[in-house]
Structure formats: structure tokens, C-alpha cells
Scaffold this motif. Structure first.
Motif, PDB file in Angstrom:
ATOM      1  N   ARG A 175      14.128   1.841   4.023  1.00 26.33           N
ATOM      2  CA  ARG A 175      13.506   0.690   3.377  1.00 26.33           C
ATOM      3  C   ARG A 175      11.993   0.898   3.259  1.00 26.33           C
ATOM      4  O   ARG A 175      11.323   1.225   4.239  1.00 26.33           O
ATOM      5  CB  ARG A 175      13.809  -0.576   4.171  1.00 26.33           C
ATOM      6  N   TRP A 176      11.469   0.736   2.076  1.00 22.65           N
ATOM      7  CA  TRP A 176      10.055   0.888   1.735  1.00 22.65           C
ATOM      8  C   TRP A 176       9.550   2.323   1.893  1.00 22.65           C
ATOM      9  O   TRP A 176       8.343   2.561   1.909  1.00 22.65           O
ATOM     10  CB  TRP A 176       9.164  -0.049   2.577  1.00 22.65           C
ATOM     11  N   ARG A 177      10.467   3.294   2.004  1.00 25.75           N
ATOM     12  CA  ARG A 177      10.018   4.667   2.242  1.00 25.75           C
ATOM     13  C   ARG A 177       9.153   5.195   1.109  1.00 25.75           C
ATOM     14  O   ARG A 177       8.250   6.011   1.332  1.00 25.75           O
ATOM     15  CB  ARG A 177      11.211   5.594   2.462  1.00 25.75           C
ATOM     16  N   GLN A 178       9.390   4.720  -0.116  1.00 28.40           N
ATOM     17  CA  GLN A 178       8.583   5.179  -1.242  1.00 28.40           C
ATOM     18  C   GLN A 178       7.119   4.774  -1.091  1.00 28.40           C
ATOM     19  O   GLN A 178       6.228   5.356  -1.722  1.00 28.40           O
ATOM     20  CB  GLN A 178       9.145   4.643  -2.570  1.00 28.40           C
ATOM     21  N   VAL A 179       6.869   3.777  -0.240  1.00 32.33           N
ATOM     22  CA  VAL A 179       5.497   3.376   0.084  1.00 32.33           C
ATOM     23  C   VAL A 179       5.067   3.970   1.422  1.00 32.33           C
ATOM     24  O   VAL A 179       3.956   4.488   1.567  1.00 32.33           O
ATOM     25  CB  VAL A 179       5.377   1.831   0.132  1.00 32.33           C
ATOM     26  N   SER A 180       5.951   3.907   2.399  1.00 27.87           N
ATOM     27  CA  SER A 180       5.619   4.324   3.761  1.00 27.87           C
ATOM     28  C   SER A 180       5.270   5.803   3.859  1.00 27.87           C
ATOM     29  O   SER A 180       4.312   6.180   4.558  1.00 27.87           O
ATOM     30  CB  SER A 180       6.784   4.013   4.701  1.00 27.87           C
ATOM     31  N   LEU A 181       6.037   6.637   3.168  1.00 27.44           N
ATOM     32  CA  LEU A 181       5.790   8.074   3.271  1.00 27.44           C
ATOM     33  C   LEU A 181       4.436   8.476   2.683  1.00 27.44           C
ATOM     34  O   LEU A 181       3.668   9.201   3.342  1.00 27.44           O
ATOM     35  CB  LEU A 181       6.938   8.846   2.605  1.00 27.44           C
ATOM     36  N   PRO A 182       4.075   8.007   1.475  1.00 28.20           N
ATOM     37  CA  PRO A 182       2.730   8.331   0.979  1.00 28.20           C
ATOM     38  C   PRO A 182       1.613   7.786   1.873  1.00 28.20           C
ATOM     39  O   PRO A 182       0.571   8.428   2.030  1.00 28.20           O
ATOM     40  CB  PRO A 182       2.691   7.666  -0.399  1.00 28.20           C
ATOM     41  N   ILE A 183       1.829   6.626   2.472  1.00 31.73           N
ATOM     42  CA  ILE A 183       0.811   6.067   3.361  1.00 31.73           C
ATOM     43  C   ILE A 183       0.679   6.923   4.621  1.00 31.73           C
ATOM     44  O   ILE A 183      -0.435   7.146   5.126  1.00 31.73           O
ATOM     45  CB  ILE A 183       1.135   4.601   3.694  1.00 31.73           C
ATOM     46  N   ALA A 184       1.810   7.423   5.137  1.00 29.10           N
ATOM     47  CA  ALA A 184       1.750   8.307   6.298  1.00 29.10           C
ATOM     48  C   ALA A 184       1.006   9.603   5.955  1.00 29.10           C
ATOM     49  O   ALA A 184       0.227  10.117   6.772  1.00 29.10           O
ATOM     50  CB  ALA A 184       3.159   8.617   6.793  1.00 29.10           C
ATOM     51  N   VAL A 185       1.231  10.126   4.756  1.00 29.75           N
ATOM     52  CA  VAL A 185       0.506  11.320   4.305  1.00 29.75           C
ATOM     53  C   VAL A 185      -0.986  11.009   4.180  1.00 29.75           C
ATOM     54  O   VAL A 185      -1.844  11.806   4.592  1.00 29.75           O
ATOM     55  CB  VAL A 185       1.074  11.824   2.964  1.00 29.75           C
ATOM     56  N   ALA A 186      -1.300   9.825   3.636  1.00 35.25           N
ATOM     57  CA  ALA A 186      -2.705   9.418   3.516  1.00 35.25           C
ATOM     58  C   ALA A 186      -3.346   9.267   4.884  1.00 35.25           C
ATOM     59  O   ALA A 186      -4.498   9.672   5.092  1.00 35.25           O
ATOM     60  CB  ALA A 186      -2.801   8.113   2.730  1.00 35.25           C
ATOM     61  N   TRP A 187      -2.583   8.684   5.836  1.00 33.00           N
ATOM     62  CA  TRP A 187      -3.113   8.546   7.204  1.00 33.00           C
ATOM     63  C   TRP A 187      -3.462   9.918   7.770  1.00 33.00           C
ATOM     64  O   TRP A 187      -4.526  10.091   8.383  1.00 33.00           O
ATOM     65  CB  TRP A 187      -2.090   7.867   8.118  1.00 33.00           C
ATOM     66  N   THR A 188      -2.564  10.893   7.578  1.00 28.22           N
ATOM     67  CA  THR A 188      -2.808  12.242   8.084  1.00 28.22           C
ATOM     68  C   THR A 188      -4.068  12.838   7.454  1.00 28.22           C
ATOM     69  O   THR A 188      -4.877  13.484   8.139  1.00 28.22           O
ATOM     70  CB  THR A 188      -1.595  13.143   7.795  1.00 28.22           C
ATOM     71  N   ALA A 189      -4.257  12.597   6.164  1.00 27.77           N
ATOM     72  CA  ALA A 189      -5.446  13.107   5.478  1.00 27.77           C
ATOM     73  C   ALA A 189      -6.714  12.457   6.012  1.00 27.77           C
ATOM     74  O   ALA A 189      -7.720  13.142   6.265  1.00 27.77           O
ATOM     75  CB  ALA A 189      -5.317  12.863   3.972  1.00 27.77           C
TER      76      ALA A 189
END
Length: 230
Positions: A175-189
Motif C-alpha cells: 500500500r502506497w509503495r509507489q510513493v513510499s519507495l521513491p521517498i525512501a530513495v530520496a531519504w537515502t540521497a
């Protein structure tokens, strides 16, 4: 490469986290906090990709001699809990008795949480705060809040480990992975940017780090409040 070789390769990839944790610890002992967090970010990236690879190559079938879950938990405790707790204690961000409280509640509470068989929910999220102290520590090092604020955050999140509050897994929670995954990548950056800049990356990077962290903390709770459609 055979299926067995691929499966063992995934286990070997997971095991590199132990090496990265040692490199992070050596940097922490020398007070090289930026270098420490960069190694923890590398370990965080490995932890993010080894799970999907393990499922893709069916390690439980082709390499069952090695318990991948146990291997992952051992490394996670080092990189997510032990080293960040040491950093918060030795950095001076939590002076005096506040540092002692932090390392006790972080290390003791987290080891109990990691052993709790109820830590995963049916949708592959976490039940209770998943002891991601490496992520918490990066934000604290970057934003440098008052030590009372830092102590309150540590105590509240430690208590949250033993609640039924839901915290998403950015990769595994559908659920909401299409948002959560890019945000996790952004957090890592943003975390990498902050560490490379010796936590002087500026307002944009620190704001991005804070906002992405808030999403990752509260997305699961929001999912509990807002039922899925259909």
C-alpha cells in the motif's frame, strides 16, 4: 550461474553488511561521524536490495543451510542499533546522564524488539517502531536539536517499539509503495548529502531529510487511520 550459486551469492551480499558495520564502528571510535554514517548508508542500501534478491532467487529453497533471516537480524542490530547508539553517546549530542539513558533504552529495547515474533504485520509492515536508530541518528546529527528534544525523541520512539502502531517497510509494504519507495530513495540521497557535507549541507538538504523522515515515520500510522479503498 546455477540457482544454488545465485542463492549463496545473495547470502554473501547480505553478509557484507557486517564488514560495513565494522568500518562504520572504526570511524565512530575515531569520531569521524560523517564517514561512519556513509558506511551505514552503504549498509542501508545493501539491506534494501538483498531482500528482493533473496525472494527472487528463492534462497530458502536453494541455499537453506544459511538462515538469511537470522543473518539479516544480526547485521541489522549492528547497523541500525548498536553503532548509532554509540554515536549518540560519544558525540556529545546527549550529554551526561541523558546519553546513558539513550544507550540503555536503545540497545536494551531494540534487542527485545528484534526477538519479538510479532514484529511483522500481515502486509509486511512493522508492528511498533522498527528500531531504525541509524535513520534517527542521521536526522539528529544533521538538525542538532536541543538535547531535551533529542532525548524525548529517543524515549518516545523506544516506547513506540512496543505498541501496535504500524510502520511501513518502503519496499515490502504494498500500500502506497509507489510513493513510499521513491521517498525512501530520496531519504537515502538526503542522508548521503548531509554526511558528505559533514552535516552542514544547508536548509534544502536538511528540510528534505526531515520531511522524508516524517513520511516514513507516520505513513504506517496514517494507513491504520485511513482504511484501504475497496
Amino acid at each position: 550461474m546455477t540457482d544454488k550459486q545465485r542463492a549463496f551469492s545473495v547470502h554473501l551480499l547480505t553478509a557484507t553488511g557486517a564488514v560495513f558495520s565494522m568500518l562504520a564502528m572504526l570511524a565512530a571510535v575515531d569520531g569521524k561521524w560523517s564517514l561512519m554514517f556513509l558506511w551505514l548508508v552503504v549498509a542501508f542500501i545493501v539491506d534494501g536490495i538483498d531482500g528482493p534478491l533473496a525472494r527472487r532467487y528463492a534462497v530458502k529453497i536453494h541455499a537453506p543451510q544459511i538462515d538469511g533471516v537470522l543473518l539479516d537480524l544480526i547485521i541489522d542490530y549492528l547497523t541500525y542499533v548498536f553503532i548509532p547508539a554509540f554515536a549518540l553517546f560519544k558525540s556529545g549530542l546527549l550529554p551526561g546522564w541523558t546519553g546513558w539513558i539513550a544507550i540503555f533504552v536503545i540497545t536494551y529495547g531494540s534487542v527485545v524488539y528484534f526477538a519479538d515474533t510479532r514484529m511483522k504485520t500481515k502486509d509486511n509492515s512493522f508492528s511498533g517502531f522498527p528500531a531504525c536508530w541509524n535513520m534517527v541518528a542521521v536526522v539528529i546529527f544533521a538538525l542538532k536539536p536541543d538535547f531535551w528534544v533529542t532525548l524525548a525523541v529517543v524515549v518516545i520512539l523506544a516506547a513506540a517499539m512496543f505498541t501496535r502502531l504500524k510502520f511501513i517497510h518502503p519496499v515490502r509494504t504494498d500500500r502506497w509503495r509507489q510513493v513510499s519507495l521513491p521517498i525512501a530513495v530520496a531519504w537515502t540521497a538526503f542522508a548521503t548529502w548531509a554526511a558528505l557535507a559533514n552535516f552542514q549541507a544547508g536548509l534544502f538538504a536538511h528540510t528534505g531529510l526531515m520531511l522524508t523522515s516524517l513520511y516514513l515515520v507516520f505513513a504506517g500510522i496514517a494507513q491504520q487511520i485511513v482504511p484501504p479503498k475497496g
